[in-house]
Each structure stands twice: as C-alpha cells, then as structure tokens.
Scaffold this active site. Structure first.
Site, PDB file in Angstrom:
ATOM      1  N   CYS A 165       2.368  -1.242   7.662  1.00  0.00           N
ATOM      2  CA  CYS A 165       3.295  -0.224   7.168  1.00  0.00           C
ATOM      3  C   CYS A 165       4.210   0.261   8.276  1.00  0.00           C
ATOM      4  O   CYS A 165       5.274   0.820   8.011  1.00  0.00           O
ATOM      5  CB  CYS A 165       2.528   0.951   6.564  1.00  0.00           C
ATOM      6  N   GLU A 211      -1.184   7.766   2.323  1.00  0.00           N
ATOM      7  CA  GLU A 211      -0.512   7.087   3.429  1.00  0.00           C
ATOM      8  C   GLU A 211       0.099   5.832   2.844  1.00  0.00           C
ATOM      9  O   GLU A 211      -0.601   4.909   2.449  1.00  0.00           O
ATOM     10  CB  GLU A 211      -1.499   6.756   4.550  1.00  0.00           C
TER      11      GLU A 211
END
Length: 492
Positions: free
Chosen positions: A277, A243
């Site tokens: 993110c 991720e």
C-alpha cells in the site's frame, strides 16, 4: 480441518477452497470456508473467553505473547517458506516479513505501557487515575501482501489489551493464516481467545455483520474498506480501524546522484512486485534535461528486473504477484491508460501464461486528462512532469488518498514546505516510500483510512480509556457551596 474455533481444529462447512502457488501452480492448501453458523460459533467462543482473558494481568497476557515471539523465531525458516510459496514473493523478502513480526512484538509491549497503561496523579483530597479497558470481541481482517506481518500488527496489541479475536485471513493466503494460528496454539492461548475463520466474501460479510461484535480491524483495499464502513455506519459503539491503500506520489525534484535516485524509485515502486500500500504509484518529475536523464536510467534499470520463483538462486528482486488475475489487472490498467493517450516507456509483460510473473511497467501521462484516481496494485508506475515545486505539491495532493508522499531533493526548505502542505500520513525525504519506522504511526488520511495500525499506535484503538477520581475515605469538604447548610441545628 482448517478452522480454529474455541481451541479446536474443525472442518469448514462452506465452499471448498484450493490455494496454489501463483507461479508454479502447485497445490499448497485445501480446505473449506467457514459458513455463517461457524462464524457465529467463533463469536460465541470469543465472547465466552473474554471475561477471563481480560481479567488476567498484563504480565500474564504478555507471557503468552512473548512465547509466541519465541515460536516465530524457532520456526522462522518454515514460516518464511510458507509465506514465500503462498504469495509468490522471494524467500529473502518473506524472511524480512517474519523478522518484522518478531520485532513488532517487543514494540507492542512497550507501546501498551507508554500509550495505554495506567497513570495516577495525586490531588489534595485523593487522586486522578487513568486506566484502559479492552473493547471485547474484535474481528481482524488480514490482507494477502503481508499475510503474517500486517494481521500481527492488529492481533498482538489487541491481545495485550485483553480483547478476544476472530481472525479472517485473506482468502488468497489461507495457508499462512493457518500456520501463524498453529504457533499461537502452541504458545498456550486459552480456548476462544483467538479464533480462525477461513473464507472469502461470504465469510467476511458474515463476520462484519455480527451483532455481538465490539469492533473490526481491517487492512486491505479501499473498496472493501468503504463497504465495511457503510456496513457499520450508525453503530458508533463499535470501533472500526481501517488501513487501506494509496495513490502515492514520489516527487523527483533535484537529483545529485542519478543512480541513487533510480534505486530509491525502484525500491519505492516495484518491491514486492508493487504489492504494498506504500508503493509509489505516481512519479512527479521536474521538467528538464536532468529529469530526462533520470527517467532514461529508470527505464533502463527497470527493464532488467526479471521476476522469478520464490526459491530461485540467485534470488530475484521481485517474484510473482498474488495471482495471474492480479497480474492481468495491471496489464489491463496499462492498456487503458495507453488508450487514453499515455506514452508507454516500459510495457508490463506477463512472462508466461498461467503464472503471475509480471515485469514492471512505466507510462508517462503528462498532459492526459481524466486519469482515474485509483491504486493499481502491482509493479506499475505513472509519470507526470511539472515545472515548479508549488505545482508538484498540488499534483501530489490531487488524490482522494493520503497515505504516503516522498521527495527527492537536496533542499531542506522544499521538504519543510512539503511537510506543511502535503496531505499524507507519512512524508519521507530522500528515503523510499516503502520505508517506515515501526515506532512511528503508520497510516493515512482520506481514502487511505483512519487510525494508525502499527504496533506503536495500534494500542490506541485496542483499548478505551477509563478516567477516575478516587479517595480512600469520604469526608465533608471544609468549604461548602453556597446554599448548603450542615449545621447541627439544621440536621436536628
């Protein structure tokens, strides 16, 4: 003693490390990294603990995980303060992180049953069964922006599935990693099931290079994720879940309520000092008077955002970045874009040397060529204008990343078009980019990673499926295939 290996707290044999509060400079944690031998020791402990942990029933493993959830609840104030002091984020936001850790546990348990439990289908001569089995020993690499919540999204599903783990927190948040590990210890995890190794690049390289590793679960930057992918290439027997980051676009098309749109944009771009993110990095704004009015309001409100200490009262919207170096990297990125021809609308400012308190920055890049397709990890927003919605979608997709995309518009038809054409794992409509449902898959495509490291979909990569055809007795079929003869004469 800051490493936890095989149920014992031990002293690292690697380089010494000191963690300071990124705003005040206060020393929070001191310790030593794990050297390569200690990383191998942690792997041996995890391997030895695996058979017994994997053979426990799900109910028995679940008891330990739920005990951990209770400890999070009873230690919420203390863990909140540790995370806030170490990361620089305000107390209010650190508290939401601990709450998310607690909530994800119930979701992880439900996800295991729904996505990776056991299924059985009856057949005329038996049954078809589906079961799931743990991989074995997994490495978990944690990030610094959510040092409790994001590793938790890997660790809890992996433990429920029956895996054993070697956890390496970010070298920038060792205190949070240790604090969470001590709660796992209190929860009664058997020795070796979960091991903690502290350290930076050398420790991480030693961990990812272990031959006796069955998989690696990573949350962090695209650059590190790419390095791990290269390191594990040619090893299909190892599960690799990545991720990574995003160069996320937020499209502002038609705005009915400018204040609401500005609020959504600030929540998308500047919460956690831009260190998510999911944060909006690219603002795609429709050309025209309405867009001009929106942008003027965005700059005015953003200019009033003043970062503060984690425990300031009243609480600030944003705190410091993880380090002064991280803050300076944002300033450098802004200076480089301005030198390329960008028009600064709001300059990011480091409020005080020696701290990480950075004000938000906004720069317009319309018409500027060669802008790097990179994630600037901080409170910094780049703006481009567009004329048509088709052009906006093309601009949104013009990135190697594919994590998040958002649209502000009253028109459902435009959202439907975006859903069909967007290259992103998560697409929001009139909602902040930094908002995601815990029961939905979280993750992206392209340079944003693979798999979906949320509590719900993490179950998928924490266990492998085993299919079976089963019958409690063996009988000769009533009808045989051509060419087979079991008559008495042939047998005799």
């Amino acid at each position: 003693m800051t490493l936890w290996i095989n149920g014992d707290w031990i002293t690292g044999q690697g380089a010494s490390r000191v963690k300071r509060n990124p705003v005040s400079g206060e020393v929070l944690w001191q310790g030593n990294d794990a050297d390569a031998a200690q990383v191998e020791q942690a792997c041996r402990a995890a391997r030895a603990a695996f058979p017994r942990w994997a053979r426990l029933s799900l109910a028995e493993r679940q008891v330990v995980v739920e005990r951990f959830a209770g400890l999070l609840e009873s230690n919420k104030a203390e863990l909140t303060a540790i995370i806030a002091r170490e990361t620089g984020k305000p107390r209010w936001e650190a508290a939401t992180e601990v709450t998310a850790m607690i909530n994800k546990i119930a979701i992880s348990i439900k996800a295991y049953h729904v996505r990776t439990g056991e299924q059985r289908s009856e057949m005329p001569d038996g049954a078809a069964s589906l079961r799931h089995r743990p991989h074995g020993v997994l490495a978990v690499f944690g990030p610094y922006n959510f040092p409790g919540h994001l590793p938790n999204g890997h660790i809890v599903p992996a433990l429920l599935a029956g895996n054993t783990i070697i956890f390496k927190p970010s070298e920038l948040t060792p205190w949070s990693g240790e604090a969470v590990m001590r709660l796992w210890q209190q929860a009664g995890l058997p020795p070796g099931v979960l091991n903690l190794v502290q350290g930076g690049r050398e420790t991480g390289q030693a961990l990812s290079a272990l031959e006796d590793l069955d998989g690696l679960l990573f949350t962090g930057s695209a650059n590190t994720g790419y390095q791990l992918h290269r390191q594990l290439s040619g090893q299909p027997e190892k599960i690799l879940a990545l991720e990574m980051g995003g160069n996320n676009p937020l499209i502002i098309d038609e705005v009915a309520d400018i204040d609401a749109a500005v609020h959504l944009t600030i929540q998308s771009a500047f919460v956690t000092a831009g260190q998510r993110c999911t944060c909006a990095r690219r603002l795609l704004l429709k050309s025209g008077a309405q867009g001009d009015a929106f942008l003027a309001s965005l700059v005015a409100v953003s200019q009033r955002l003043t970062p503060g200490n984690w425990d300031d009262e009243p609480q600030p919207f944003i705190g410091g970045l993880i380090s002064e170096q991280a803050a300076q990297q944002v300033v450098t990125a802004w200076q480089q874009l301005e030198a390329m021809g960008g028009r600064t609308l709001l300059a990011p400012r480091l409020l005080q040397a020696g701290t990480s308190l950075l004000t938000p920055g906004i720069i317009e890049m319309t018409g500027v060529g060669g802008v790097p397709d990179e994630e600037v990890f901080g409170p910094f927003l780049r703006v481009w204008r567009y004329d048509t919605f088709d052009e906006a979608i093309r601009m949104a997709n013009n990135t190697r990343f594919g994590l998040f995309c958002g649209l502000v518009s009253p028109e459902r038809e435009k959202f439907d078009q975006l859903l069909l054409e967007a290259r992103a794992g998560i697409v929001n409509w009139n909602k902040p980019l930094t908002g995601a449902a815990s029961t939905a898959p979280f993750g992206g495509i392209g340079a944003s990673g693979n798999h979906r490291p949320s509590a719900w979909y993490a179950a998928d990569y924490c266990a492998w499926p085993m299919a079976s055809l089963e019958s409690d007795s063996l009988t000769l079929p009533a009808t045989l295939n051509p060419g087979l003869d079991f008559s008495d004469e042939v047998v005799r």
